[in-house]
Design an enzyme around this catalytic site. Structure first.
Site, PDB file in Angstrom:
ATOM      1  N   HIS A 223      18.757  47.523  28.669  1.00 56.16           N
ATOM      2  CA  HIS A 223      18.173  46.242  29.106  1.00 56.16           C
ATOM      3  C   HIS A 223      16.933  46.397  29.987  1.00 56.16           C
ATOM      4  CE1 HIS A 223      20.223  47.264  32.829  1.00 56.16           C
ATOM      5  NE2 HIS A 223      19.444  46.398  33.422  1.00 56.16           N
TER       6      HIS A 223
HETATM    7  C1  UD1 Z   1      18.632  41.910  36.318  1.00 60.58           C
HETATM    8  C2  UD1 Z   1      18.217  42.866  37.434  1.00 60.58           C
HETATM    9  C3  UD1 Z   1      18.507  44.299  37.013  1.00 60.58           C
HETATM   10  C4  UD1 Z   1      19.938  44.452  36.568  1.00 60.58           C
HETATM   11  C5  UD1 Z   1      20.225  43.460  35.453  1.00 60.58           C
HETATM   12  C6  UD1 Z   1      21.633  43.550  34.932  1.00 60.58           C
HETATM   13  C7  UD1 Z   1      16.267  42.180  38.789  1.00 60.58           C
HETATM   14  C8  UD1 Z   1      14.847  42.473  39.060  1.00 60.58           C
HETATM   15  N1  UD1 Z   1      16.773  42.779  37.694  1.00 60.58           N
HETATM   16  O1  UD1 Z   1      17.798  42.161  35.203  1.00 60.58           O
HETATM   17  O2  UD1 Z   1      18.266  45.154  38.101  1.00 60.58           O
HETATM   18  O3  UD1 Z   1      20.165  45.778  36.129  1.00 60.58           O
HETATM   19  O4  UD1 Z   1      19.994  42.165  35.988  1.00 60.58           O
HETATM   20  O5  UD1 Z   1      21.851  42.623  33.934  1.00 60.58           O
HETATM   21  O6  UD1 Z   1      16.883  41.448  39.527  1.00 60.58           O
HETATM   22  N2  UD1 Z   1      19.635  35.809  30.736  1.00 60.58           N
HETATM   23  C9  UD1 Z   1      20.574  35.075  30.098  1.00 60.58           C
HETATM   24  N3  UD1 Z   1      21.706  34.734  30.784  1.00 60.58           N
HETATM   25  C10 UD1 Z   1      21.936  35.118  32.066  1.00 60.58           C
HETATM   26  C11 UD1 Z   1      20.953  35.893  32.710  1.00 60.58           C
HETATM   27  C12 UD1 Z   1      19.809  36.239  32.037  1.00 60.58           C
HETATM   28  O7  UD1 Z   1      20.427  34.695  28.952  1.00 60.58           O
HETATM   29  O8  UD1 Z   1      22.999  34.786  32.621  1.00 60.58           O
HETATM   30  C13 UD1 Z   1      18.413  36.209  29.993  1.00 60.58           C
HETATM   31  C14 UD1 Z   1      17.256  35.303  30.233  1.00 60.58           C
HETATM   32  O9  UD1 Z   1      16.534  35.202  29.061  1.00 60.58           O
HETATM   33  C15 UD1 Z   1      16.440  36.074  31.267  1.00 60.58           C
HETATM   34  C16 UD1 Z   1      16.712  37.509  30.849  1.00 60.58           C
HETATM   35  O10 UD1 Z   1      18.051  37.515  30.369  1.00 60.58           O
HETATM   36  O11 UD1 Z   1      15.103  35.740  31.232  1.00 60.58           O
HETATM   37  C17 UD1 Z   1      16.592  38.482  31.971  1.00 60.58           C
HETATM   38  O12 UD1 Z   1      17.402  38.103  33.102  1.00 60.58           O
HETATM   39  P1  UD1 Z   1      16.916  38.478  34.610  1.00 60.58           P
HETATM   40  O13 UD1 Z   1      17.948  38.105  35.581  1.00 60.58           O
HETATM   41  O14 UD1 Z   1      15.542  38.004  34.820  1.00 60.58           O
HETATM   42  O15 UD1 Z   1      16.782  40.026  34.590  1.00 60.58           O
HETATM   43  P2  UD1 Z   1      17.717  41.144  33.973  1.00 60.58           P
HETATM   44  O16 UD1 Z   1      16.913  41.794  32.904  1.00 60.58           O
HETATM   45  O17 UD1 Z   1      19.087  40.639  33.624  1.00 60.58           O
END
Ligand code: UD1
Length: 385
Positions: A223
């Protein structure tokens, strides 16, 4: 004492579970000894992760008390997400005025809430000017400032008052940055507290029957933005997984970021149609631990999974050039490989042919880190701020 803990994204929840357990045990001991509880624990969920599979299922699996407050920030760019958490967190902090604010890990929620707490001014009538800021999992450094988590780690540590560290490299990094020794506490790993506590329950998960897995398999997670946000990195990685799946069946619980990107780059069908790669939605804690504990190997770019596999003695191929958790390479099961397909294939081959390395479990990864942290907090917080 009023202690406020922050949870935001998936890797925070297993750490928070150990803290909540340690507070509960401390309070129960106190009731026996003196007839009253000592710590009021308030949990604030920022809502950075909000899907049931990325958030609520962890609270259920791990018995974490329901958050007292949910800021419901959701997904956005880093700037907007951090800003929105800060904006929504400030009034909560001013209303509750905890004695201490505890943050874990390195996600955007961690730095956003720490920043608010470091600048807050409680009313002059309050017992203290601001909360004591406690960072759990402090001191880890990948020395790669292109990683958003590295920026979050450096900034959070630099404005925290108590720094609880999982491994000796973290102590060394903080000392090198000029942090005084009395702020640094090597206590072990709260994530391993939770893993130890839940391992027996995880063995009872029926996930293998549900996804029809029999025999040997490898487990994959992917991821990290540097791996999955561009077609140039994601395509060769997925092709390498397909190659590996010809030797060993792979189970791949796919993160929403990776799934969205793979679809956008027209790569999703490549893995979806591969007969020996089993895609699943993100899994709950117990199901994922069940699969990790009996995997022949794990292929990942996660931070925490490098530690969990080391504790479980399962070989871990890390698709990154650096790690902020070097103890997992030095004494654990971790192979820090990067994303070169040939290197990945060679390492997998080495593991599958039994040429692994001798390993041991790092110091203090013994299930008692949460207890050490709470013990230190109750004796220290009143002397700070
Ligand atoms: C975040 C953390 C990362 C961690 C990871 C675990 C930061 C900078 N990054 O990254 O350190 O390893 O979480 O998962 O804080 N999304 C969903 N549902 C959710 C959450 C996210 O669909 O419940 C999707 C959305 O499209 C979002 C993307 O995942 O834009 C990324 O989510 P985000 O929280 O921005 O960062 P992660 O890549 O999950």
């Amino acid at each position: 004492m009023k202690l406020m803990s922050i949870a935001g994204a998936r890797p925070n929840f297993m750490k928070l579970a150990a803290i909540a357990d340690a507070v509960k045990s401390y309070n129960e001991r106190n009731v026996t000894l003196s007839g009253c509880t000592n710590i009021k624990h308030i949990i604030v969920h920022t809502g950075q992760h909000y899907d049931a599979k990325m958030s609520h299922s962890f609270f259920d699996d791990l018995g974490i008390p329901k958050p007292d407050v949910n800021l419901e920030v959701g997904s956005a760019s880093h700037a907007v997400q951090v800003a929105e958490i800060m904006r929504r967190f400030e009034p909560v902090l001013l209303k509750e005025m905890p004695d201490a604010l505890l943050v874990v890990g390195d996600v955007n929620s961690t730095i956003a809430c720490t920043l608010v707490a470091s600048k807050i001014n409680y009313p002059v009538t309050a017992k203290r000017k601001r909360p004591v800021i406690i960072h759990v999992e402090a001191g880890l450094r990948s020395f790669d400032r292109d990683m958003p988590e590295e920026i979050n780690r450096i900034l959070t540590d630099s404005i925290s008052d108590m720094l609880f560290v999982t491994e000796q490299s973290g102590v060394n990094n903080l000392r090198d940055e000029g942090v005084p020794d009395d702020k640094i506490h090597l206590v072990g790993n709260v994530m391993i507290d939770t893993l130890q506590k839940q391992l027996e329950r995880a063995k009872n998960s029926n996930i293998k029957q549900l996804i029809c897995v029999k025999g040997m398999y490898g487990l994959v997670t992917l991821h990290r933005p540097s791996n999955v946000d561009s077609i140039e990195t994601l395509q060769p990685l997925l092709e390498t997984l397909i190659e590996i799946s010809k030797k060993i069946k792979l189970i791949f619980p796919i993160h929403p970021r990776t799934k969205n990107n793979a679809k956008q780059f027209n790569l999703f069908s490549l893995v979806e149609e591969c007969p020996d790669i089993q895609l699943t939605d993100p899994l709950g804690y117990l199901d994922f631990l069940n699969l990790t504990s009996t995997a022949s190997l794990v292929i990942t770019d996660s931070g925490g999974i490098q530690e969990e596999t080391t504790y479980l003695g399962v070989p871990c191929v890390t698709l990154r050039e650096n790690t902020e958790r070097p103890v997992t390479v030095e004494v654990g099961t971790n192979y820090l490989i990067g994303i070169d397909p040939q290197k990945i294939l060679q390492t997998v081959e080495k593991i599958l042919t039994g040429k692994g390395k001798n390993v041991s479990i790092p110091q203090f990864w013994d299930g008692r880190a949460g207890e050490r942290i709470i013990g230190k907090i109750v004796t220290s917080v009143d002397c700070l701020y």
